[in-house]
Design a protein around this motif. Structure first.
Motif, mmCIF file in Angstrom:
data_model
loop_
_atom_site.group_PDB
_atom_site.id
_atom_site.type_symbol
_atom_site.label_atom_id
_atom_site.label_comp_id
_atom_site.label_asym_id
_atom_site.label_seq_id
_atom_site.Cartn_x
_atom_site.Cartn_y
_atom_site.Cartn_z
ATOM 1 N N VAL A 52 -30.846 53.901 36.055
ATOM 2 C CA VAL A 52 -31.647 53.398 37.109
ATOM 3 C C VAL A 52 -33.460 53.976 36.340
ATOM 4 C CG1 VAL A 52 -32.667 53.523 39.699
ATOM 5 C CG2 VAL A 52 -30.893 53.675 38.917
ATOM 6 N N GLU A 54 -37.480 54.917 37.188
ATOM 7 C CA GLU A 54 -37.931 54.934 37.936
ATOM 8 C C GLU A 54 -39.394 54.430 37.785
ATOM 9 O OE1 GLU A 54 -37.562 57.353 40.320
ATOM 10 O OE2 GLU A 54 -35.925 58.823 39.967
ATOM 11 N N ASP A 170 -37.826 44.040 38.963
ATOM 12 C CA ASP A 170 -37.758 44.402 41.264
ATOM 13 C C ASP A 170 -39.589 43.136 41.021
ATOM 14 O OD1 ASP A 170 -40.660 45.090 39.353
ATOM 15 O OD2 ASP A 170 -40.349 46.890 39.876
ATOM 16 N N ASP A 190 -26.182 50.134 45.649
ATOM 17 C CA ASP A 190 -26.872 51.519 45.761
ATOM 18 C C ASP A 190 -27.512 51.058 44.125
ATOM 19 O OD1 ASP A 190 -25.159 52.636 46.505
ATOM 20 O OD2 ASP A 190 -23.641 53.727 45.240
ATOM 21 N N ASP A 193 -30.375 48.465 46.659
ATOM 22 C CA ASP A 193 -30.400 49.440 48.240
ATOM 23 C C ASP A 193 -32.457 49.816 48.423
ATOM 24 O OD1 ASP A 193 -28.755 48.106 49.746
ATOM 25 O OD2 ASP A 193 -27.634 49.647 49.913
ATOM 26 N N PRO A 194 -32.020 51.067 47.248
ATOM 27 C CA PRO A 194 -33.798 51.667 47.272
ATOM 28 C C PRO A 194 -34.623 50.512 46.856
ATOM 29 C CG PRO A 194 -31.423 52.493 46.453
ATOM 30 C CD PRO A 194 -31.452 51.222 45.996
ATOM 31 N N ILE A 195 -34.450 49.581 45.074
ATOM 32 C CA ILE A 195 -35.529 48.843 45.366
ATOM 33 C C ILE A 195 -35.554 47.695 47.050
ATOM 34 C CG2 ILE A 195 -36.434 46.761 43.790
ATOM 35 C CD1 ILE A 195 -34.269 47.955 42.218
ATOM 36 N N VAL A 197 -35.594 48.877 50.028
ATOM 37 C CA VAL A 197 -36.667 49.351 50.824
ATOM 38 C C VAL A 197 -37.954 49.593 49.893
ATOM 39 C CG1 VAL A 197 -36.538 51.827 51.537
ATOM 40 C CG2 VAL A 197 -35.183 50.260 51.810
ATOM 41 N N GLU A 198 -38.684 50.072 48.955
ATOM 42 C CA GLU A 198 -39.435 50.055 48.499
ATOM 43 C C GLU A 198 -40.536 48.762 48.707
ATOM 44 O OE1 GLU A 198 -40.525 50.244 43.607
ATOM 45 O OE2 GLU A 198 -38.113 50.662 44.067
ATOM 46 N N ASP A 203 -33.742 45.673 55.464
ATOM 47 C CA ASP A 203 -33.047 46.599 56.070
ATOM 48 C C ASP A 203 -31.770 47.023 55.481
ATOM 49 O OD1 ASP A 203 -31.567 49.448 56.577
ATOM 50 O OD2 ASP A 203 -32.493 49.017 58.729
ATOM 51 N N GLU A 205 -28.815 48.267 55.347
ATOM 52 C CA GLU A 205 -28.130 49.086 56.541
ATOM 53 C C GLU A 205 -27.402 47.978 57.385
ATOM 54 O OE1 GLU A 205 -25.684 51.375 56.186
ATOM 55 O OE2 GLU A 205 -27.065 51.421 54.175
#
Length: 252
Positions: A52, A54, A170, A190, A193-195, A197-198, A203, A205
């Motif tokens: 990943v 940052e 992204d 995994d 998901d963070p991208i 949300v970012e 969502d 989930e």
């Protein structure tokens, strides 16, 4: 089938080496990024490790374009504003076949979360590649890049001959993550998901779960089966024939 028409127009800063500090290897993935050459030298087998980058350290993806196996023109810039999963594959690649159900499942679940998929078919025959896509019913397009020019453009992110490999880009067109080797469902989700949300794309989930839907359909089918059997076995009220062909008659 049209011949490959792939162009790479890299800008010098985009191919600078990634700082070591920017790469965070995901826990739970295979350690390191060791690679092993295949005997026929057509590809390099990765260990499935994921990295990943940052947000502050992400570099822009190179500007590449090409022609899909269906003959459509496509460019990475077409996907700006959303997340793009770029997957390098070949029809003769066993690990590619093994990971395809994962890609299909994640593609379905993240379709409403701003995530698109684009395949890059390299070192392959276009007829074999098209047959593979049809047989596997792959729902997203793939660029036909026989010489591997697109992976070469990403050479500072993944080894150009790494098959399979996956790059996550992204919505700003920057490289956010990579997998060298076959990916898994848990690993790829995994990464995504963070991208999601970012960039406020939804969502993760709340996304539909393909496995859960299939399990529910199987349960409903199993529950319906006994009822169907009972209906078939239920007496119709009509007399049945005996061995001699005459209708059996009840007794008083």
């Amino acid at each position: 089938m049209p011949s490959a028409r792939v162009g790479a127009r890299p800008r010098a800063p985009r191919f600078a080496a990634f700082p070591v500090a920017a790469a965070l290897v995901l826990s739970g993935c295979a350690g390191g990024t060791e690679i092993q050459s295949n005997e026929d030298q057509r590809f390099i087998s990765g260990d499935g490790s994921a990295t990943v980058f940052e947000a502050a350290e992400r570099l822009e993806a190179p500007e590449v374009s090409g022609t899909t196996l269906d003959g459509e023109d496509v460019a990475l810039s077409d996907y700006e504003g959303g997340i793009l999963v770029l997957n390098v594959w070949a029809s003769w690649c066993g690990p590619c076949r093994a990971e395809q159900p994962v890609l299909d499942e994640v593609h379905t679940e993240y379709a409403d979360l701003g995530v698109d998929f684009l395949g890059v078919n390299m070192k392959d025959d276009d007829t074999a590649a098209s047959a593979y896509v049809a047989a596997q019913e792959i729902p997203y397009p793939s660029v036909y890049d026989q010489p591997g020019e697109i992976p070469q453009a990403f050479r500072d992110t993944v080894p150009p001959r790494a098959i399979p490999s996956t790059i996550v880009i992204d919505p700003d067109g920057r490289i956010a993550a990579r997998v060298i080797g076959p990916t898994t469902y848990g690993q790829l989700t995994d990464l995504l998901d963070p991208i999601v949300v970012e960039f406020g794309l939804g969502d993760p989930e709340q996304r539909p779960r393909v496995a859960e839907q299939e399990a529910e359909e199987a349960r409903e089918s199993a529950e319906a089966s006994p009822d169907a059997s009972a209906e078939e076995a239920e007496p119709t009220g009509e007399p049945t024939e005996g061995a001699d062909g005459a209708a059996d008659e009840g007794t008083d």
